[in-house]
Design a protein around this motif. Structure first.
Motif, short mmCIF file in Angstrom:
data_model
loop_
_atom_site.label_atom_id
_atom_site.label_comp_id
_atom_site.label_asym_id
_atom_site.label_seq_id
_atom_site.Cartn_x
_atom_site.Cartn_y
_atom_site.Cartn_z
N ASP A 74 2.18 22.26 -2.04
CA ASP A 74 2.29 21.81 -3.44
C ASP A 74 2.75 20.53 -3.63
N ALA A 75 3.36 20.04 -2.73
CA ALA A 75 3.58 18.53 -2.70
C ALA A 75 2.96 17.61 -2.00
N ASN A 76 1.93 18.31 -1.47
CA ASN A 76 1.07 17.45 -0.45
C ASN A 76 1.74 16.43 0.64
N MET A 77 2.68 17.22 1.21
CA MET A 77 3.48 16.45 2.16
C MET A 77 3.46 17.31 3.52
N ILE A 78 3.62 16.60 4.71
CA ILE A 78 3.94 17.32 6.06
C ILE A 78 5.32 16.59 6.61
N PHE A 79 6.21 17.26 7.32
CA PHE A 79 7.37 16.88 7.88
C PHE A 79 7.48 17.19 9.21
N LEU A 80 8.49 16.28 9.89
CA LEU A 80 8.95 16.58 11.25
C LEU A 80 10.13 16.50 11.23
N GLN A 81 10.77 17.69 11.77
CA GLN A 81 12.25 17.74 11.80
C GLN A 81 12.42 17.70 13.30
N MET A 82 13.26 16.54 13.61
CA MET A 82 13.56 16.42 15.01
C MET A 82 14.98 16.54 15.46
N THR A 83 15.10 17.24 16.42
CA THR A 83 16.67 17.45 16.81
C THR A 83 16.76 17.15 18.27
N SER A 84 17.97 17.07 18.72
CA SER A 84 18.31 16.67 20.18
C SER A 84 17.56 15.58 20.46
N LEU A 85 17.53 14.34 19.67
CA LEU A 85 16.75 13.24 19.93
C LEU A 85 17.45 12.67 21.01
N LYS A 86 16.46 12.06 21.82
CA LYS A 86 16.63 11.31 23.13
C LYS A 86 16.17 9.76 23.06
N PRO A 87 16.86 8.95 23.75
CA PRO A 87 16.28 7.84 23.76
C PRO A 87 14.86 7.25 23.97
N ASP A 88 14.32 8.10 24.79
CA ASP A 88 12.89 8.26 25.11
C ASP A 88 11.88 8.89 23.76
N ASP A 89 12.80 9.39 22.77
CA ASP A 89 12.02 9.63 21.40
C ASP A 89 11.87 8.38 20.59
N ALA A 90 12.37 7.26 20.96
CA ALA A 90 12.41 5.92 20.08
C ALA A 90 10.95 5.67 20.15
N ALA A 91 10.50 5.38 18.82
CA ALA A 91 8.94 4.91 18.61
C ALA A 91 8.62 4.88 17.24
N VAL A 92 7.51 4.37 16.72
CA VAL A 92 7.18 4.47 15.51
C VAL A 92 6.33 5.70 15.46
N TYR A 93 6.58 6.51 14.36
CA TYR A 93 5.94 7.64 14.22
C TYR A 93 4.86 7.75 13.11
N TYR A 94 3.62 8.27 13.36
CA TYR A 94 2.42 8.17 12.32
C TYR A 94 2.14 9.31 11.84
N CYS A 95 1.73 9.38 10.85
CA CYS A 95 1.07 10.55 10.23
C CYS A 95 -0.54 10.42 10.55
N ARG A 96 -1.34 11.26 10.83
CA ARG A 96 -2.59 11.34 10.88
C ARG A 96 -3.56 12.28 10.22
N PHE A 97 -4.50 12.00 9.62
CA PHE A 97 -5.34 12.79 8.94
C PHE A 97 -6.84 12.76 9.54
N HIS A 98 -7.11 13.69 10.42
CA HIS A 98 -8.55 13.60 11.29
C HIS A 98 -9.35 14.68 11.00
N TRP A 99 -10.64 14.42 10.35
CA TRP A 99 -11.53 15.32 10.26
C TRP A 99 -12.88 14.95 10.28
N SER A 100 -13.39 15.47 11.05
CA SER A 100 -15.05 14.95 11.52
C SER A 100 -15.25 13.41 11.64
#
Length: 115
Positions: A74-100
Motif C-alpha cells: 500500500d505504501a510502495n515500500m520495502i524494508f530491511l530490519q537489521m539486528t545484531s549488526l557487525k562491523p562487517d555489515d558496514a556498507a552502502v545499502y541499495y534497493c534494486r528493482f530488476h525485471w527482464s
C-alpha cells in the motif's frame, strides 16, 4: 522508476537498524525487489530479496537469521530490519528493482557499525 533508500546511520555493534526503500514509477505490487550492499573496496553483493506476496524471501548466508526483508504494497515500500549488526555489515545499502531488461538502483544509504 525511482528508488529512494533511507534509514542508514551509525549503530553500535550488536545494535539494530531499519532501512526503507520508497519506490515509484512502476506497479509496485507486481514485482519483487531486493537489497544489495557494497562495503569499502568490495564488490556489490546480494543481501535479500522478496517476492510480490511478501511471503517468499531469500537471504545471503552472511545475514540469515539477523536481517528481515518485508514490504508494504500500500505504501510502495520495502524494508530491511537489521539486528545484531557487525562491523562487517558496514556498507552502502541499495534497493534494486530488476525485471527482464529493466534494472534500477537507488542512490544507497550508508550504514556504519562502530563503537
Amino acid at each position: 522508476v525511482h528508488l529512494v533508500e533511507s534509514g542508514g546511520g551509525l549503530v553500535q555493534p550488536g545494535g539494530p537498524l531499519r532501512l526503507a526503500c520508497a519506490a515509484s514509477g512502476f506497479t509496485f505490487r507486481n514485482y519483487g525487489l531486493s537489497w544489495y550492499r557494497q562495503g569499502p573496496g568490495e564488490e556489490r553483493e546480494f543481501v535479500a530479496d522478496i517476492d510480490v506476496t511478501g511471503y517468499n524471501t531469500n537471504y545471503a548466508d552472511s545475514v540469515k537469521g539477523r536481517f528481515t526483508i518485508s514490504r508494504d504494497n500500500d505504501a510502495n515500500m520495502i524494508f530491511l530490519q537489521m539486528t545484531s549488526l557487525k562491523p562487517d555489515d558496514a556498507a552502502v545499502y541499495y534497493c534494486r528493482f530488476h525485471w527482464s531488461a529493466y534494472d534500477y538502483w537507488g542512490q544507497g544509504t550508508q550504514v556504519t557499525v562502530s563503537s
